[in-house]
Design a protein around this motif. Structure first.
Motif: not given
Length: 647
Positions: A168-171, A244-247, A292-293
């Motif tokens: 998940p690379t959206l962040w 946990l930025y994506p989370n 996002a995750h």
């Protein structure tokens, strides 16, 4: 960087988070908090989906890619507007009027309270989180900036020479856009996005869910806004654990997705969307949240199991008597198919039992969840008392009973993760979250917040008996009622806020502390990284032991590094380099030539984890005292930069 200099970056993130998705929300005539919430959800969805599409179209990653997708979607929706939306009633209340004023007040209150206690714990806007995952998240942003590719199927930064699966690379795509738009460093942009998500995005989503659950009731709305800032389990926990930025981004959207699905099931026409439009909006937002995750999708699966059952019951009740049997069969069959699909998805996503072992007994775990003091946090007695009252009140309201069951399922997930013995059952239940109790603890505030608000309103009514607090029809509020609302709000928000700041603040402050004792990057090392750009050529490639933080040279300067993260799947020549470069071993020098390695950055043996054998796999890059293949370029104390000379 000072916090004053940080303000424009924060403002740019805020405008970006609303602005990219605003055309979609406007196309379907959403109003009030629904407009803001769906605009934010649409921004995330547009970034996630366009990051997948862009490489197919040969487009380099920039803000124009998701903005272009958003405009295309909006143009598609415009001709369908009449079929998708319900025109506002001339006698109905304007969602942009008093209701939005109250909702805005709630968002400002929650966002401000969150920022006031979280931002100071960061130290300075350019201080990174001192954690295992920080290396990857910061360097991944720089990798996207360098490659122009933000696709989740193309993140091969730590798997060189291999095709990537899905990450998940959206962040990271979002942070990369912020860097491009503002010129801020990767660290500053990361902290800006983190603070906007933790404060504004989360609060907007919570207030939107309150709008669906409680209607326009102003007291409920303001309470939910304030309460969004007082739970230690989220957003603070995901800012110091991991990190946990994506989370963080995905979970912050959960109330929004849950609200849209609830409105769809309950046919809440007050949002101005017909059922088909609500379904499309929910699918769109959930798609972005999943990118996002994916953990968030499985969280939504669990939390909506009671909502699916509620939908079946409503369908049967609404059916005409002569069609009730047929509708019952169809509804039950549809629900069974949906739950079967979700169960199948669980089996595909579940991981094997891992290092996150149980540390509690089951009753203690349940007690921690119900008192909003998971893991290392203290029990939040005051807000939990209001929440428990709210749960009892909700049980007496048919429209809210499903939410009570959903909350209890969240409690169960946390308890299983932290207390159930390791084995197939635990893995089957919580394996989709890596059996990680931190990730599951972050889910409990999603519904605990509205229940705490509901309980606080009920307490206020008990105190000022006979006063219709929180009712939209109550145009006038007497002085006793007003005083009661203020006092209850101070008790429900103020007391837990003070304890959360003291309790969670210590974890945050320790995670973002930048000094000589910092575990990943010290202040001296950060300053040394700032000099690297002047000491090496533009095409330089630096090798270093990632466990001592030296690999952050990539995120800080853009100079490529061989080991951008402590984890990864590196080919054999990488390990030959890590083991023998200092001694000038033939295999190491050959690897250096093949990989284009020009320099070695040695930050000593102060590692992210004090004792981890994985950090010892880089003897040729750690605690060096010169060497046959190394020439000194610059040093400062124990920090040394060498040039590779294998000739």
């Amino acid at each position: 960087m000072s916090w004053f200099e940080f303000v424009p970056v924060f403002a740019a993130v805020l405008v970006l988070m609303i602005g990219v998705g605003a055309p979609i929300a406007a196309a379907v005539r959403l109003r009030g908090i629904a407009f803001v919430g769906v605009a934010i959800g649409s921004t995330v969805a547009a970034i996630g989906i366009s990051s997948v599409i862009a490489p197919w179209l040969g487009l380099s990653w920039s803000v124009l890619v998701p903005l272009g997708l958003s405009l295309v979607v909006a143009l598609v929706l415009l001709p369908l507007r009449r079929r998708l939306t319900i025109p506002p009633s001339p006698k109905g209340r304007n969602e942009w009027g008093r209701p939005f004023l109250v909702q805005s007040l709630a968002v400002v209150l929650g966002s401000t309270l969150t920022l006031l206690w979280i931002a100071p714990q960061f130290g300075a806007p350019d201080d990174p989180a001192q954690s295992y995952d920080t290396l990857f998240h910061l360097n991944a942003v720089q990798w996207i900036l360098d490659t122009g590719n933000a696709s989740p199927t193309a993140m091969s930064m730590t798997t060189p020479g291999r095709t990537s699966g899905f990450y998940p690379t959206l962040w990271h795509a979002l942070v990369a856009i912020v860097v491009q738009l503002t010129g801020a460093s990767v660290v500053v942009a990361t902290n800006a996005v983190a603070l906007v998500v933790a404060s504004v995005v989360w609060t907007v989503a919570c207030v939107f869910l309150a709008r669906v659950l409680f209607g326009r009731a102003p007291f409920h709305t303001v309470l939910v806004g304030g309460l969004s800032a007082v739970f230690g389990a989220f957003p603070a926990m995901l800012l110091w654990f991991g990190v946990l930025y994506p989370n963080l981004l995905a979970v912050s959207l959960l109330p929004l997705a849950l609200g849209l699905l609830t409105a769809l099931v309950q046919r809440r026409s007050t949002l101005g969307l017909r059922p088909v439009a609500l379904a499309l909006a929910a699918a769109w937002v959930i798609g972005g949240m999943t990118l996002a995750h994916p953990n968030a999708l499985f969280s939504l699966f669990v939390l909506t199991i009671p909502l699916v059952v509620y939908a079946v019951v409503l369908s049967v009740r609404r059916a005409a008597p002569e069609r009730r049997a047929l509708v019952s069969v169809a509804a039950v069959t549809a629900a069974a198919v949906l739950l079967a699909v979700e169960a199948f998805a669980f089996t595909r996503a579940t991981t094997g039992d891992n290092g996150w072992l149980p540390t509690r007994n089951f009753p203690a775990a349940v007690r921690e969840a119900l008192t909003n003091g998971p893991i290392d946090l203290g029990y939040a007695w005051v807000v939990s008392a209001f929440m428990l009252i709210g749960l009892v009140v909700a049980l007496r309201r048919p429209r809210l009973r499903w939410a009570v069951a959903a909350y209890l399922l969240g409690v169960l997930l946390y308890a299983v993760a932290i207390a159930w013995p390791t084995g197939p059952f635990r893995t089957a239940i919580t394996g989709a979250w890596y059996n990680d109790s931190y990730r599951l603890a972050a889910l409990t505030p999603v519904l605990a917040i509205p229940f705490a608000a509901l309980g606080a309103v009920r307490v206020a009514r008990w105190v000022a008996r006979g006063v219709r607090l929180g009712r939209d029809r109550s145009r006038r509020i007497g002085l006793p009622a007003l005083v009661t609302m203020i006092l209850v709000s101070l008790l429900a928000i103020g007391v837990p806020y003070a304890t959360t700041v003291a309790d969670s603040g210590r974890f945050l402050a320790d995670r973002y502390r930048l000094d000589d004792d910092s575990v990943m990057l010290t202040d001296e090392e950060a300053a040394f990284l700032g000099r690297i750009g002047d000491l090496v050529p533009e095409n330089a490639v630096i090798a270093g032991n990632p466990w001592n933080g030296s690999s952050l040279v990539y995120a800080y300067t853009g100079v490529r590094t061989v080991f951008p993260h402590v984890g990864g799947a590196y080919p054999g020549e990488y390990w030959a380099l890590a083991e023998g470069l200092a001694e000038g071993a033939d295999e190491a020098c050959a690897a250096a030539r093949d990989l284009g390695v020009t320099h070695v950055l040695d930050f000593g043996d102060q590692y992210i984890f004090e004792e981890d054998r994985r950090a010892e796999k880089y003897p040729g890059l750690t605690e060096l005292d010169g060497g046959a293949a190394l020439a000194l370029v610059a040093s400062e104390g124990e920090l040394v930069l060498y040039e590779v000379d294998c000739d």
